[in-house]
Design a protein around this motif. Structure first.
Motif, short mmCIF file in Angstrom:
data_model
loop_
_atom_site.label_atom_id
_atom_site.label_comp_id
_atom_site.label_asym_id
_atom_site.label_seq_id
_atom_site.Cartn_x
_atom_site.Cartn_y
_atom_site.Cartn_z
N LYS A 13 0.87 -1.17 0.28
CA LYS A 13 0.21 0.11 -0.08
C LYS A 13 0.90 1.30 -0.08
O LYS A 13 0.61 2.31 -0.34
CB LYS A 13 -0.68 0.38 1.12
N ILE A 14 1.72 1.20 0.47
CA ILE A 14 2.78 2.49 1.29
C ILE A 14 3.26 2.43 -0.99
O ILE A 14 3.46 3.95 -1.36
CB ILE A 14 3.96 2.65 2.36
N ILE A 41 0.41 20.26 -2.36
CA ILE A 41 -0.35 18.62 -3.00
C ILE A 41 0.15 17.48 -1.77
O ILE A 41 -0.23 16.69 -1.27
CB ILE A 41 -0.57 18.63 -4.43
N LEU A 42 1.88 17.79 -1.90
CA LEU A 42 2.23 16.37 -1.65
C LEU A 42 2.61 15.85 -0.20
O LEU A 42 2.24 15.24 0.08
CB LEU A 42 4.08 16.29 -2.00
N ILE A 43 2.80 16.50 0.64
CA ILE A 43 2.79 17.52 2.08
C ILE A 43 0.77 16.31 2.95
O ILE A 43 1.30 16.08 3.49
CB ILE A 43 3.02 18.77 2.42
N VAL A 44 -0.15 17.36 1.37
CA VAL A 44 -1.34 16.64 2.19
C VAL A 44 -1.50 15.55 1.78
O VAL A 44 -2.59 14.77 2.91
CB VAL A 44 -2.53 18.18 1.38
N TRP A 45 -0.89 15.41 1.10
CA TRP A 45 -0.99 13.61 0.32
C TRP A 45 -0.84 12.60 1.43
O TRP A 45 -0.94 11.79 2.30
CB TRP A 45 -1.51 13.77 -0.80
N LEU A 51 -1.77 9.62 8.42
CA LEU A 51 -2.91 9.59 9.63
C LEU A 51 -3.87 7.98 8.84
O LEU A 51 -4.06 7.64 10.15
CB LEU A 51 -4.12 10.83 9.29
N SER A 52 -4.21 7.71 8.19
CA SER A 52 -4.99 7.09 7.13
C SER A 52 -4.24 5.46 8.35
O SER A 52 -4.81 4.42 8.66
CB SER A 52 -5.45 6.25 6.21
N LEU A 53 -3.19 5.52 7.77
CA LEU A 53 -2.19 4.45 8.32
C LEU A 53 -1.88 4.48 10.17
O LEU A 53 -2.00 2.97 10.62
CB LEU A 53 -0.97 4.38 8.07
N LEU A 54 -1.67 5.42 10.16
CA LEU A 54 -2.22 5.76 12.20
C LEU A 54 -3.36 4.53 12.54
O LEU A 54 -3.18 4.30 13.34
CB LEU A 54 -1.57 6.57 12.97
N ASP A 56 -5.43 2.75 10.90
CA ASP A 56 -5.67 1.75 11.07
C ASP A 56 -5.01 0.80 12.26
O ASP A 56 -5.38 -0.26 12.49
CB ASP A 56 -5.28 1.06 9.40
N PHE A 57 -3.83 1.15 12.18
CA PHE A 57 -2.99 0.80 13.13
C PHE A 57 -3.34 -0.15 14.27
O PHE A 57 -3.17 -0.44 15.54
CB PHE A 57 -1.54 1.00 12.73
N LEU A 58 -3.56 1.05 14.92
CA LEU A 58 -4.72 1.38 16.42
C LEU A 58 -5.78 0.55 16.39
O LEU A 58 -5.64 -0.41 17.47
CB LEU A 58 -4.67 2.64 16.15
N ARG A 59 -6.66 1.00 15.38
CA ARG A 59 -7.47 -0.12 15.15
C ARG A 59 -7.50 -1.98 15.20
O ARG A 59 -7.37 -2.53 16.23
CB ARG A 59 -8.55 0.05 14.38
N THR A 60 -6.25 -1.78 14.50
CA THR A 60 -5.93 -3.29 14.92
C THR A 60 -5.28 -3.72 16.07
O THR A 60 -5.50 -4.60 16.09
CB THR A 60 -5.20 -3.93 12.86
N LYS A 61 -4.35 -2.47 16.40
CA LYS A 61 -4.06 -3.23 17.23
C LYS A 61 -4.98 -3.81 18.36
O LYS A 61 -4.62 -4.51 19.14
CB LYS A 61 -2.74 -1.68 18.27
N ASN A 62 -5.79 -2.76 18.81
CA ASN A 62 -6.64 -3.00 19.93
C ASN A 62 -7.74 -3.75 19.49
O ASN A 62 -7.66 -5.04 19.97
CB ASN A 62 -7.69 -1.29 19.67
N HIS A 63 -7.85 -4.32 18.39
CA HIS A 63 -8.55 -5.26 17.93
C HIS A 63 -7.62 -6.78 18.09
O HIS A 63 -8.25 -7.96 18.94
CB HIS A 63 -9.39 -5.72 16.59
#
Length: 255
Positions: A13-14, A41-45, A51-54, A56-63
């Motif tokens: 994905k990265i 544009i690149l900074i916002v991306w 943020l999306s990865l973070l 998802d990481f926290l959600r997966t970790k908690n699960h």
């Protein structure tokens, strides 16, 4: 779960986002877009991706931590799939369904094996009780007709009785939680019963036995203690010396 492990699992994905950002940057530069605009544009991306990865990481970790907590809190681990939270996406739904089917198959297999073991144990117990009747009858006949031949037969009967007892106790070994009863018993009584069972074998092999300090009350399962002592006597006779002597003694040790 560590963040480095999660990012390593998300490398596709990265990499896709990095290639997309590179392609977009080349396209915008070729179309005359200013460098400052392109940089914004690149900074916002990048911020959005991070943020999306973070999240998802926290959600997966908690699960995952929740699943481990459920597993650690279960006494019967095979019921894990019955206690997990409901799946949140299509992939988890199918995985949950497959795992429940696998768990159900395992439980059915274990139940079948336990039923077979119970049936086998009951058969062995019934066989032992039935075979002991002719053995006892043959012993009684030999004791009432004492000859050299009857003494030899008694010796062989004692060995047969030993093997029968061993088969019974080994069949019960997997069910000791139901068959093991600790109570106060006289140590001298356990030893006398074991010696009496092996008396023909001991006499045949000229084995002497000395006892000392057995007039004690101990807490154990009498029949299992007697069985273990019988095995010790049997092995002692098999590997006896020229002048065999077995000493059975007891003493108190204070810790």
């Amino acid at each position: 779960m560590k963040l480095s492990h999660y990012l390593g699992n998300q490398y596709r994905k990265i990499l896709f986002h990095l290639l997309s950002m590179t392609a977009l940057a080349v396209f915008l530069l070729l179309t005359g877009t200013q460098a400052g605009v392109l940089l914004c544009i690149l900074i916002v991306w990048i911020i959005g991706l991070a943020l999306s990865l973070l999240i998802d990481f926290l959600r997966t970790k908690n699960h995952i931590e929740e699943l481990y907590a459920i597993m650690d809190g279960l006494d019967q681990k095979h019921l894990f799939m019955e206690c997990v939270p409901k799946p949140k996406d299509l992939y988890e739904h199918h995985l949950h369904t497959l795992m429940r089917r696998a768990g159900k198959a395992m439980i059915e297999m274990v139940s079948d094996i336990r039923a077979e073991q119970t049936e086998y144990r009951e058969y062995i117990e019934n066989w032992v009780h039935e075979i002991k009747v002719p053995i006892a009858s043959a012993k009684l006949t030999c004791e009432n007709n004492k000859t050299e031949a009857s003494r030899k037969i008694l010796y062989q009967l004692a060995q047969i009785d030993e093997h029968v007892e061993r088969a019974l106790y080994y069949a019960r070994a997997g069910y000791m939680q139901h068959d093991f009863i600790v109570q106060a018993v006289l140590l001298d009584e356990i030893v006398r019963n074991a010696i009496e069972k092996y008396r023909p074998l001991l006499i045949q092999n000229s084995v002497r036995i000395e006892t000392d300090g057995l007039d004690r009350l101990v807490y154990t399962d009498g029949k299992w203690a007697e069985f273990m002592l019988c095995q010790i006597l049997s092995n002692s006779v098999k590997y006896k010396s020229d002048q065999p002597l077995i000493t059975i003694a007891a003493s108190v040790h204070q810790s």
